[in-house]
Design a protein around this motif. Structure first.
Motif, PDB file in Angstrom:
ATOM      1  N   ARG A 224       3.588  -3.149  -0.291  1.00 51.92           N
ATOM      2  CA  ARG A 224       2.890  -3.826  -1.376  1.00 51.92           C
ATOM      3  C   ARG A 224       1.749  -2.922  -1.848  1.00 51.92           C
ATOM      4  N   PRO A 225       2.043  -1.986  -2.759  1.00 54.48           N
ATOM      5  CA  PRO A 225       1.006  -1.046  -3.215  1.00 54.48           C
ATOM      6  C   PRO A 225      -0.156  -1.784  -3.881  1.00 54.48           C
ATOM      7  N   LEU A 226      -1.343  -1.190  -3.748  1.00 52.12           N
ATOM      8  CA  LEU A 226      -2.533  -1.682  -4.442  1.00 52.12           C
ATOM      9  C   LEU A 226      -2.900  -0.694  -5.556  1.00 52.12           C
ATOM     10  N   VAL A 227      -3.265  -1.249  -6.706  1.00 51.99           N
ATOM     11  CA  VAL A 227      -3.686  -0.441  -7.845  1.00 51.99           C
ATOM     12  C   VAL A 227      -5.015  -0.990  -8.334  1.00 51.99           C
ATOM     13  N   VAL A 228      -6.000  -0.126  -8.493  1.00 54.30           N
ATOM     14  CA  VAL A 228      -7.322  -0.525  -8.991  1.00 54.30           C
ATOM     15  C   VAL A 228      -7.497   0.057 -10.385  1.00 54.30           C
TER      16      VAL A 228
ATOM     17  N   LEU B  58     -13.828  -3.778 -12.243  1.00 53.08           N
ATOM     18  CA  LEU B  58     -12.754  -3.215 -11.432  1.00 53.08           C
ATOM     19  C   LEU B  58     -11.794  -4.337 -11.056  1.00 53.08           C
ATOM     20  N   VAL B  59     -10.528  -4.189 -11.451  1.00 51.46           N
ATOM     21  CA  VAL B  59      -9.499  -5.195 -11.165  1.00 51.46           C
ATOM     22  C   VAL B  59      -8.516  -4.593 -10.174  1.00 51.46           C
ATOM     23  N   THR B  60      -8.375  -5.241  -9.029  1.00 49.69           N
ATOM     24  CA  THR B  60      -7.434  -4.781  -8.009  1.00 49.69           C
ATOM     25  C   THR B  60      -6.170  -5.612  -8.083  1.00 49.69           C
ATOM     26  N   LEU B  61      -5.026  -4.924  -8.211  1.00 53.29           N
ATOM     27  CA  LEU B  61      -3.734  -5.597  -8.334  1.00 53.29           C
ATOM     28  C   LEU B  61      -2.827  -5.208  -7.176  1.00 53.29           C
ATOM     29  N   GLU B  62      -2.052  -6.181  -6.709  1.00 53.26           N
ATOM     30  CA  GLU B  62      -1.034  -5.920  -5.704  1.00 53.26           C
ATOM     31  C   GLU B  62       0.326  -5.948  -6.388  1.00 53.26           C
ATOM     32  N   MET B  63       1.040  -4.820  -6.339  1.00 54.05           N
ATOM     33  CA  MET B  63       2.365  -4.747  -6.960  1.00 54.05           C
ATOM     34  C   MET B  63       3.358  -5.580  -6.150  1.00 54.05           C
ATOM     35  N   GLN B  64       4.137  -6.402  -6.815  1.00 52.72           N
ATOM     36  CA  GLN B  64       5.067  -7.306  -6.135  1.00 52.72           C
ATOM     37  C   GLN B  64       6.525  -6.871  -6.267  1.00 52.72           C
TER      38      GLN B  64
END
Length: 494
Positions: free
Chosen positions: A381-385, A423-429
């Motif tokens: 589950r990669p994280l992207v900021v 800063l928005v942190t997203l978890e790729m699903q």
């Protein structure tokens, strides 16, 4: 009114010219639409007075009702209109393809009217003609009830968001340009086009001001100008009514009526084609063709239903049918709004201004991040900021998608506000395969600029509804099927 449209209206006032609020065209325009400009008699509910109809700007057909209060003449008008409309519909029933497992004509009808009141006329005229009998004391030609069924179908399609089967020109133009006048003033097609496409040497306000003169630019229908009604139309109708049927005097009176009504319709007719040409200058959005395919499928399905002897549409839906239709329209509206936003950065800007979307630059990527899911399995589950200057009102846990990565879902992990940015942190699903290390390009890269939005098309659930025969008594009980009767022929026009 959205923030972007409000701003565009202010700029239009300052620049004295309409401003674009779309970068692409959000509706399909048929190669051969049927333009329909109706007029009704003042004081008579939906009584047809005249219409200009056709698929070519240079070859319109003028239909006139010399005495709109005469029932027989109304049906004669309906018969003439039916021949034109049914002939146009038949021209769309040519070659076909198979789409989604269904046979689908390659063409579909598109009816264009000047304004929303024109759509209202189509709806009411469809209701007043689709139940008419072809036998008995008020017999009509077979094409008249067929016309009514098709006009009702057009009116129902006009209520479906994104459909292009029946469109009002003023609404089409308002979707793509913002003028420096009010929405009420935009209902005047001549004034609206004055802002959007003024004549040489004229500013938008000057052209719109000139367009308010009913002598130069009569109302776009279906209502007429009161001065015209009192000073020109009423004497012309009285002159016709006072002549002997079939006499040369009556023929002259009819010709006079045709002349004055042509003068009322012809300016709007020219405006319709002018607006159509302006819209054709825009490239269609990416999702437009898909919606037109849906229109083609609906047309093919209804054509087959009519040919196979299906009954006319009911006067009103039953409780279950109405609930299902409302849910379909709500879902279609959400899907249409999302599709327009994904097609057009100016439309997406409205969602960005409302905090429902943001434009950000990737500043950090944790590509190989692994977590344990609810089943106890270890998954990637990669994280992207992303760093953005937009207002972000999307809450933690919300599902979002990127405009350029629509097949990849992400979930908001956190929204951290700093002094000059967010800063928005997203978890790729999804959208990066099943390997432990996502392949290159499957996850946003450092420095990449993306637009993410929480406006998604699956946000309207489908409720569980009973079958129509199980409609509870509190909602009228099971609906009774329509059975044709002699009373249908006596129904009032309105």
């Amino acid at each position: 009114m959205s923030a972007i449209t409000s701003y565009a209206r202010a700029v239009a006032v300052a620049e004295q010219a309409a401003q674009p609020i779309a970068t692409v065209r959000h509706v399909h325009l048929a190669d051969r639409p049927l333009v329909f400009v109706p007029l009704t008699l003042a004081g008579e509910a939906n009584a047809p007075l005249a219409a200009m109809v056709g698929t070519s700007e240079d070859q319109p057909t003028l239909l006139v009702v010399p005495q709109p209060r005469d029932r027989d003449q109304r049906f004669a008008f309906a018969g003439e209109l039916a021949d034109l409309v049914v002939g146009y519909l038949n021209s769309c029933c040519g070659a076909a393809d198979e789409i989604k497992g269904q046979v689908c004509y390659r063409a579909a009808p598109q009816l264009l009217v000047p304004n929303p009141a024109g759509i209202g006329f189509v709806k009411l005229f469809g209701r007043s003609t689709r139940f008419r009998s072809t036998t008995g004391p008020y017999a009509v030609t077979p094409h008249v009830p067929l016309l009514g069924r098709w006009l009702t179908w057009f009116a129902e399609r006009a209520e479906h968001p994104g459909s292009a089967n029946l469109l009002a020109m003023t609404e089409l133009l308002s979707m793509h340009w913002a003028t420096g006048q009010s929405a009420v003033e935009d209902a005047n097609l001549a004034a609206q086009l004055g802002w959007i496409s003024p004549p040489p040497g004229r500013t938008g306000p000057q052209a719109a001001r000139e367009a308010e003169d009913p002598l130069r630019w009569p109302p776009a229908g279906p209502t007429t100008d009161p001065v015209f009604d009192n000073e020109i139309l009423a004497p012309a109708i009285r002159s016709y009514s006072g002549t002997e049927p079939g006499s040369p005097g009556q023929a002259r009176a009819v010709e006079r009526l045709r002349h004055v009504l042509h003068g009322q319709l012809e300016p709007t007719w020219r405006l319709m084609w002018r607006g159509l040409a302006k819209l054709r200058e825009l490239e269609p959005g990416a999702s437009v063709e898909g919606r037109w395919i849906n229109d083609r499928l609906r047309f093919t399905s209804f054509q087959e239903y009519v040919v196979n002897g299906g009954l006319p549409q009911a006067r009103r839906d039953g409780a279950i049918a109405a609930a299902r239709r409302l849910n379909r329209l709500e879902r279609a509206q959400v899907e249409y709004d999302v599709a327009r936003a994904l097609d057009d950065p100016l439309v997406m800007a409205n969602h960005r201004a409302a905090g429902e979307a943001f434009l950000g630059t990737v500043v950090e990527v944790e590509r190989e991040r692994r977590i344990t899911n609810a089943n106890g399995n270890s998954v990637t589950r990669p994280l992207v900021v992303l760093r953005t200057g937009d207002p972000v009102l999307i809450g933690r846990g919300a599902e979002v998608k990127a405009v350029s990565r629509q097949s990849q879902k992400a979930v908001v992990v956190s929204v951290d506000r700093q002094d000059d940015a967010v800063l928005v942190t997203l978890e790729m699903q999804s959208g990066f395969g099943r390997s432990k290390t996502p392949p290159p390009g499957s996850v946003p890269e450092d420095g990449e600029t993306l637009v993410y939005t929480s406006v998604l098309s699956d946000s309207i659930p489908s409720p569980r509804l009973p079958d129509a025969e199980d409609t509870p008594w509190t909602h009228g009980g099971p609906p009774q099927p329509y059975v044709p009767s002699d009373d249908d022929a006596t129904e009032v026009w309105e």
